[in-house]
Design a protein around this motif. Structure first.
Motif, short mmCIF file in Angstrom:
data_model
loop_
_atom_site.label_atom_id
_atom_site.label_comp_id
_atom_site.label_asym_id
_atom_site.label_seq_id
_atom_site.Cartn_x
_atom_site.Cartn_y
_atom_site.Cartn_z
N PRO A 149 0.81 -1.23 0.00
CA PRO A 149 0.00 0.00 0.00
C PRO A 149 0.84 1.28 0.00
N LEU A 150 2.04 1.23 0.60
CA LEU A 150 2.91 2.40 0.62
C LEU A 150 3.84 2.35 -0.59
N HIS A 151 3.34 2.83 -1.73
CA HIS A 151 4.14 2.73 -2.95
C HIS A 151 3.97 3.96 -3.83
N VAL A 152 4.92 4.11 -4.72
CA VAL A 152 4.86 5.09 -5.81
C VAL A 152 4.88 4.29 -7.10
N LEU A 153 4.07 4.70 -8.06
CA LEU A 153 4.00 4.00 -9.34
C LEU A 153 4.66 4.87 -10.42
N ALA A 154 5.68 4.31 -11.06
CA ALA A 154 6.38 5.02 -12.14
C ALA A 154 5.80 4.59 -13.48
N VAL A 155 5.43 5.57 -14.30
CA VAL A 155 4.81 5.30 -15.60
C VAL A 155 5.69 5.89 -16.69
N GLU A 156 6.19 5.01 -17.56
CA GLU A 156 6.92 5.46 -18.75
C GLU A 156 5.97 5.30 -19.93
N CYS A 157 5.45 6.41 -20.43
CA CYS A 157 4.41 6.38 -21.44
C CYS A 157 4.92 5.84 -22.76
N GLY A 158 4.03 5.17 -23.48
CA GLY A 158 4.36 4.65 -24.79
C GLY A 158 4.03 5.65 -25.88
N ALA A 159 3.58 5.17 -27.01
CA ALA A 159 3.34 6.05 -28.16
C ALA A 159 1.97 6.71 -28.11
N ASP A 160 1.05 6.15 -27.33
CA ASP A 160 -0.30 6.72 -27.27
C ASP A 160 -0.30 7.98 -26.43
N GLY A 161 -1.33 8.80 -26.61
CA GLY A 161 -1.48 10.02 -25.84
C GLY A 161 -2.22 11.06 -26.64
N ALA A 162 -2.89 11.94 -25.93
CA ALA A 162 -3.73 12.94 -26.59
C ALA A 162 -3.19 14.35 -26.36
N SER A 163 -3.35 15.18 -27.37
CA SER A 163 -2.91 16.57 -27.27
C SER A 163 -3.77 17.34 -26.28
N LEU A 164 -3.15 18.33 -25.64
CA LEU A 164 -3.89 19.22 -24.74
C LEU A 164 -4.42 20.44 -25.47
N THR A 165 -4.09 20.59 -26.73
CA THR A 165 -4.56 21.73 -27.52
C THR A 165 -6.06 21.62 -27.77
N PRO A 166 -6.81 22.70 -27.54
CA PRO A 166 -8.26 22.66 -27.82
C PRO A 166 -8.55 22.33 -29.28
N GLY A 167 -9.68 21.67 -29.48
CA GLY A 167 -10.08 21.24 -30.81
C GLY A 167 -9.87 19.77 -31.00
N ARG A 168 -10.22 18.98 -29.95
CA ARG A 168 -10.09 17.53 -30.05
C ARG A 168 -11.08 17.00 -31.08
N PRO A 169 -10.80 15.84 -31.70
CA PRO A 169 -11.72 15.28 -32.70
C PRO A 169 -13.13 15.09 -32.12
N ASP A 170 -14.12 15.38 -32.93
CA ASP A 170 -15.51 15.29 -32.48
C ASP A 170 -15.90 13.89 -32.03
N ASP A 171 -15.31 12.86 -32.68
CA ASP A 171 -15.74 11.51 -32.36
C ASP A 171 -15.22 11.01 -31.02
N LEU A 172 -14.43 11.81 -30.32
CA LEU A 172 -14.01 11.45 -28.98
C LEU A 172 -15.12 11.69 -27.96
N TYR A 173 -16.12 12.47 -28.38
CA TYR A 173 -17.20 12.83 -27.47
C TYR A 173 -18.45 12.00 -27.74
N GLU A 174 -19.09 11.59 -26.67
CA GLU A 174 -20.42 11.01 -26.77
C GLU A 174 -21.41 12.17 -26.84
N HIS A 175 -22.25 12.19 -27.87
CA HIS A 175 -23.16 13.33 -28.02
C HIS A 175 -24.37 12.94 -28.86
N ASP A 176 -25.38 13.81 -28.84
CA ASP A 176 -26.60 13.58 -29.63
C ASP A 176 -26.74 14.64 -30.72
N GLY A 177 -25.60 15.23 -31.11
CA GLY A 177 -25.62 16.30 -32.10
C GLY A 177 -25.40 17.67 -31.49
N GLN A 178 -25.67 17.80 -30.18
CA GLN A 178 -25.45 19.08 -29.48
C GLN A 178 -23.99 19.14 -29.04
#
Length: 387
Positions: A182-211
Motif C-alpha cells: 500500500p505504501l508505494h509510488v508507481l512510475a509510468v513510462e508512457c508509450g506512443a499513445d497520448g492525446a494533445s492538450l490543444t483545444p479542438g479535439r476530434p468530435d468523435d471522442l465525445y459522446e453526443h446527440d448532435g449538441q
C-alpha cells in the motif's frame, strides 16, 4: 500556538537527522497516523489521526492549545502532505515545517530520472481518470496512491514500475502490479499513445446527440475564453460538455461548472469528462437563467462564461454577465437567426467582438470529393472591463 510538522520516511527514527529527532523529542503532543507514531520513541501523548481528518482538525488543534504540538508527515510535509493542509487552516506564521526527502525524490533517485522532467499526479482519494491528461508519448509520470491495475488500464502501452517502502528496510522495486505494498509510488513510462492538450479535439471522442460545439469552432471559442491556471468556467447550455472538458484539460488547476437542462445530456457530460481525464467537472442540471443563482446554488463566481445554448431565454445573458468577475471573459455562440439577433443586441450594448465562422469539410460525393459546409456560427466575445 505554533505547530511543528516533521517529515519522516519509511526508515523511521533511524533515518531522521539530529534536528528532526530534537524537534520530536521536544513535543508534548505528537499527532500522525498510527503507522507513523509507531516509528518514533518518546513519552509524549500520541494522538492518531481521526477519520475523516480535515473536518476534525480545527477541534483537534483547539483541544491541545497551549501545548507543544508536533505532527508527523510522510516525507516532505509540503508536497501533497499535511503541511499544506495546516498552513491553509492556521496560516504560514503558525506552522513550522521540518522537511524530509519526499517519496518522489527517492523514486527519481532509484530510477535515475531527472526530477525536473517528471510529472507527478496524486490519486490519493481521487479517481484514476485524472491521470489521462498526463499520458503523452515518451513522458515519465510518478503516481502517488494509484491502483496499479487501474493505471495500467488507462495506459496499456506504458511500462509501469512499482517502488514500495522507499527508504525503509522493506524497500522493493518491481513490476508486479498485483503485488504492490500500500505504501508505494508507481512510475509510468508512457508509450506512443497520448492525446494533445490543444483545444479542438476530434468530435468523435465525445459522446453526443448532435449538441456538440464542433472542433474548429471549439478551438476558436477556447482561444477567446483564454483559460488560465486556477480559473473557473461556467459552460451554460453545455450539450456534450466539450467546452468545459477542453477548458479543464489546458491545466490541472482549471475548473468548470457545466449547466445543462436535459438530464440525459448532463449524464453524458459526466461520462465525457471522465473519459477525457477531467472528472472533477461539476454538472448542474436545470434551465437557465433560473439555475444560475449564486446564492441559491452556492455557485462560485466565474472567471469566464461560455453560452452555447439557451441564448434566447430571457435573462440568460444578464445573469451570466452579472455573475462574471471583473476582467472576466464572456463568449457566446449562435447558429440561428434568433440567437444571432440576441448577440447583435448585446454587442451594441456592451461592445466586444463579433466573428462569423463558416467551415466546410471535404466529403465523398459519389466517386469524387467535394466540400460539405457546416452551419455558420456567430461568436460574440467580450471582456467585462470593457464596460
Amino acid at each position: 500556538m505554533v505547530v511543528t510538522v516533521i517529515g519522516i520516511g519509511a526508515d523511521g527514527w533511524e533515518g531522521l537527522p539530529h534536528a528532526s529527532r530534537h524537534e520530536i523529542a521536544s513535543c508534548e503532543v505528537l499527532m500522525g497516523s498510527a503507522r507513523q507514531l509507531d516509528l518514533v520513541p518518546g513519552a509524549f501523548e500520541r494522538v492518531p489521526w481521526p477519520s475523516p481528518l480535515v473536518p476534525a482538525l480545527p477541534g483537534l488543534l483547539e483541544r491541545y492549545e497551549g501545548r507543544r504540538v508536533g505532527v508527523l508527515a510522510s516525507g516532505d510535509p509540503m508536497f501533497h502532505g499535511i503541511g499544506t493542509t495546516l498552513v491553509r487552516l492556521l496560516g504560514a506564521s503558525r506552522v513550522r515545517v521540518v522537511p524530509h526527502p519526499s517519496s518522489v525524490s527517492l523514486a527519481c533517485a532509484r530510477l535515475g530520472w531527472a526530477l525536473d522532467d517528471v510529472d507527478v499526479v496524486s490519486l490519493v482519494g481521487k479517481p484514476a481518470a485524472l491521470l489521462v491528461p498526463h499520458l503523452h508519448p515518451g513522458r515519465r509520470v510518478l503516481v502517488l496512491g494509484g491502483n496499479p491495475r487501474e493505471v495500467a488500464a488507462l495506459a496499456p502501452d506504458a511500462r509501469l514500475t512499482v517502488l514500495e517502502q522507499l527508504g525503509g528496510p522493506g524497500e522493493r522495486v518491481h513490476h508486479s502490479l498485483d503485488d504492490a505494498d500500500p505504501l508505494h509510488v508507481l512510475a509510468v513510462e508512457c508509450g506512443a499513445d497520448g492525446a494533445s492538450l490543444t483545444p479542438g479535439r476530434p468530435d468523435d471522442l465525445y459522446e453526443h446527440d448532435g449538441q456538440l460545439t464542433k472542433r474548429e469552432v471549439r478551438a476558436v471559442t477556447l482561444s477567446l475564453l483564454a483559460p488560465r491556471p486556477g480559473e473557473l468556467l461556467w459552460d451554460v447550455g453545455a450539450g456534450a460538455g466539450s467546452i468545459a472538458v477542453e477548458w479543464c484539460r489546458t491545466h490541472p488547476s482549471c475548473r468548470a461548472i457545466a449547466v445543462e437542462q436535459h438530464p440525459e445530456r448532463a449524464a453524458r457530460i459526466t461520462r465525457n469528462a471522465t473519459t477525457l481525464g477531467v472528472p472533477g467537472i461539476s454538472v448542474v442540471v436545470g434551465a437557465s437563467p433560473g439555475v444560475l443563482d449564486l446564492e441559491v446554488l452556492d455557485l462560485e463566481a466565474p472567471d469566464a462564461v461560455f453560452i452555447g445554448g439557451g441564448l434566447t431565454a430571457e435573462g440568460v445573458v444578464e445573469r451570466c454577465w452579472d455573475a462574471l468577475k471583473p476582467g472576466g471573459r464572456l463568449v457566446a455562440n449562435a447558429v440561428t437567426l434568433e440567437s444571432e439577433a440576441v448577440l447583435t443586441r448585446w454587442h451594441a450594448r456592451l461592445g466586444g467582438d463579433l466573428t462569423r465562422i463558416e467551415v466546410s469539410r471535404a466529403t465523398a460525393i459519389g466517386g469524387f470529393t467535394g466540400w460539405r459546409p457546416q452551419m455558420p456560427v456567430t461568436i460574440w466575445a467580450v471582456i467585462k472591463e470593457n464596460v
